[in-house]
Design a protein around this motif. Structure first.
Motif, PDB file in Angstrom:
ATOM      1  N   LYS A 252      74.826  37.352 -59.601  1.00 20.77           N
ATOM      2  CA  LYS A 252      73.486  37.795 -59.999  1.00 20.77           C
ATOM      3  C   LYS A 252      73.217  37.489 -61.480  1.00 20.77           C
ATOM      4  N   GLU A 253      74.252  37.599 -62.307  1.00 22.14           N
ATOM      5  CA  GLU A 253      74.107  37.366 -63.749  1.00 22.14           C
ATOM      6  C   GLU A 253      73.809  35.901 -64.086  1.00 22.14           C
ATOM      7  N   GLN A 254      74.031  34.993 -63.158  1.00 26.60           N
ATOM      8  CA  GLN A 254      73.777  33.570 -63.382  1.00 26.60           C
ATOM      9  C   GLN A 254      72.342  33.168 -63.044  1.00 26.60           C
ATOM     10  N   ILE A 255      71.562  34.091 -62.503  1.00 25.06           N
ATOM     11  CA  ILE A 255      70.217  33.782 -62.012  1.00 25.06           C
ATOM     12  C   ILE A 255      69.176  34.271 -63.011  1.00 25.06           C
TER      13      ILE A 255
ATOM     14  N   ILE B  98      56.252  36.037 -50.358  1.00 21.33           N
ATOM     15  CA  ILE B  98      57.686  36.242 -50.468  1.00 21.33           C
ATOM     16  C   ILE B  98      58.337  34.891 -50.768  1.00 21.33           C
ATOM     17  N   VAL B  99      59.137  34.858 -51.820  1.00 22.90           N
ATOM     18  CA  VAL B  99      59.913  33.666 -52.164  1.00 22.90           C
ATOM     19  C   VAL B  99      61.368  34.008 -51.880  1.00 22.90           C
ATOM     20  N   GLU B 100      62.025  33.188 -51.064  1.00 28.81           N
ATOM     21  CA  GLU B 100      63.445  33.382 -50.785  1.00 28.81           C
ATOM     22  C   GLU B 100      64.211  32.124 -51.177  1.00 28.81           C
ATOM     23  N   ALA B 101      65.290  32.330 -51.931  1.00 26.30           N
ATOM     24  CA  ALA B 101      66.149  31.228 -52.361  1.00 26.30           C
ATOM     25  C   ALA B 101      67.564  31.475 -51.854  1.00 26.30           C
ATOM     26  N   GLU B 102      68.162  30.442 -51.287  1.00 29.10           N
ATOM     27  CA  GLU B 102      69.548  30.537 -50.822  1.00 29.10           C
ATOM     28  C   GLU B 102      70.459  30.162 -51.980  1.00 29.10           C
ATOM     29  N   LEU B 103      71.264  31.139 -52.448  1.00 27.30           N
ATOM     30  CA  LEU B 103      72.144  30.920 -53.594  1.00 27.30           C
ATOM     31  C   LEU B 103      73.559  31.414 -53.287  1.00 27.30           C
ATOM     32  N   PRO B 104      74.208  30.883 -52.260  1.00 29.20           N
ATOM     33  CA  PRO B 104      75.542  31.381 -51.914  1.00 29.20           C
ATOM     34  C   PRO B 104      76.550  31.095 -53.024  1.00 29.20           C
ATOM     35  N   GLY B 105      77.403  32.075 -53.283  1.00 29.79           N
ATOM     36  CA  GLY B 105      78.451  31.894 -54.281  1.00 29.79           C
ATOM     37  C   GLY B 105      78.002  32.053 -55.718  1.00 29.79           C
ATOM     38  N   ILE B 106      76.747  32.394 -55.940  1.00 31.38           N
ATOM     39  CA  ILE B 106      76.208  32.555 -57.293  1.00 31.38           C
ATOM     40  C   ILE B 106      76.194  34.044 -57.638  1.00 31.38           C
TER      41      ILE B 106
ATOM     42  N   GLY C 265      53.059  30.481 -60.582  1.00 31.37           N
ATOM     43  CA  GLY C 265      54.301  30.203 -59.873  1.00 31.37           C
ATOM     44  C   GLY C 265      55.494  30.855 -60.537  1.00 31.37           C
ATOM     45  N   LEU C 266      56.667  30.441 -60.080  1.00 28.42           N
ATOM     46  CA  LEU C 266      57.926  30.965 -60.586  1.00 28.42           C
ATOM     47  C   LEU C 266      58.878  29.816 -60.853  1.00 28.42           C
ATOM     48  N   ARG C 267      59.782  30.024 -61.767  1.00 29.09           N
ATOM     49  CA  ARG C 267      60.901  29.099 -61.948  1.00 29.09           C
ATOM     50  C   ARG C 267      62.171  29.908 -61.740  1.00 29.09           C
ATOM     51  N   ILE C 268      62.990  29.475 -60.798  1.00 24.44           N
ATOM     52  CA  ILE C 268      64.286  30.092 -60.547  1.00 24.44           C
ATOM     53  C   ILE C 268      65.332  29.152 -61.126  1.00 24.44           C
ATOM     54  N   SER C 269      66.114  29.667 -62.065  1.00 24.91           N
ATOM     55  CA  SER C 269      67.143  28.864 -62.730  1.00 24.91           C
ATOM     56  C   SER C 269      68.513  29.471 -62.497  1.00 24.91           C
ATOM     57  N   ILE C 270      69.495  28.603 -62.412  1.00 22.56           N
ATOM     58  CA  ILE C 270      70.887  29.021 -62.269  1.00 22.56           C
ATOM     59  C   ILE C 270      71.688  28.302 -63.341  1.00 22.56           C
TER      60      ILE C 270
END
Length: 147
Positions: free
Chosen positions: A62-65, A52-60, A73-78
């Motif tokens: 869904k369309e920006q992720i 499980i990968v969890e990222a804290e992205l308050p105020g973002i 692995g994974l790359r999470i971009s904002i």
């Protein structure tokens, strides 16, 4: 020291209190200042059936992720784009502002995986990605034969 004083007078000095508050802040969040200001927190943990990968992205929004698989692995971009226009014809005032910001984190997993049954969910500022262990791609070739 008087009866009501709890600390020696030296520790009541504002400069000393400021210095002591710095230590208090460090021990409350010891690694917070090690992350770049535009970064975000990511946790990776394992259950019996999945990673499980969890990222804290308050105020973002869904369309920006964007989440990109990388094999092991994974790359999470904002990405954030803003445009603001203010106009007042009476006062002959006009202003435009544009801003763009992006950041990403790459999370390595202990194995390569396929995208089958990988699920992502974004709720209350937390992005959770579940990668079933059954998606593990085996690479039994640990050595390269040399001719």
């Amino acid at each position: 020291m008087g009866k009501g004083d709890k600390l020696p007078k030296l520790f009541q000095d504002p400069a000393i209190q400021n210095w002591m508050n710095t230590f208090d802040d460090f021990f409350k969040e010891p690694f917070a200042n090690l992350l770049p200001a535009q970064s975000f927190r990511v946790d990776l943990y394992e259950t019996d059936a999945a990673f499980i990968v969890e990222a804290e992205l308050p105020g973002i929004a869904k369309e920006q992720i964007k989440v990109e698989p990388l094999g092991d692995g994974l790359r999470i971009s904002i990405e954030s784009k803003e445009y603001q226009e203010t106009r007042n014809d009476k006062q002959k005032y006009y202003k435009q502002e544009r801003s763009y910001a992006s950041t990403s984190r790459t999370i390595k997993l202990p194995y390569h995986f396929s995208m089958k049954d990988v699920k992502g969910k974004y709720e209350n500022g937390i992005l959770a990605i579940k990668i079933p262990k059954a998606n593990r791609i085996r690479n039994d070739a640990n050595y390269i034969d040399i001719d």
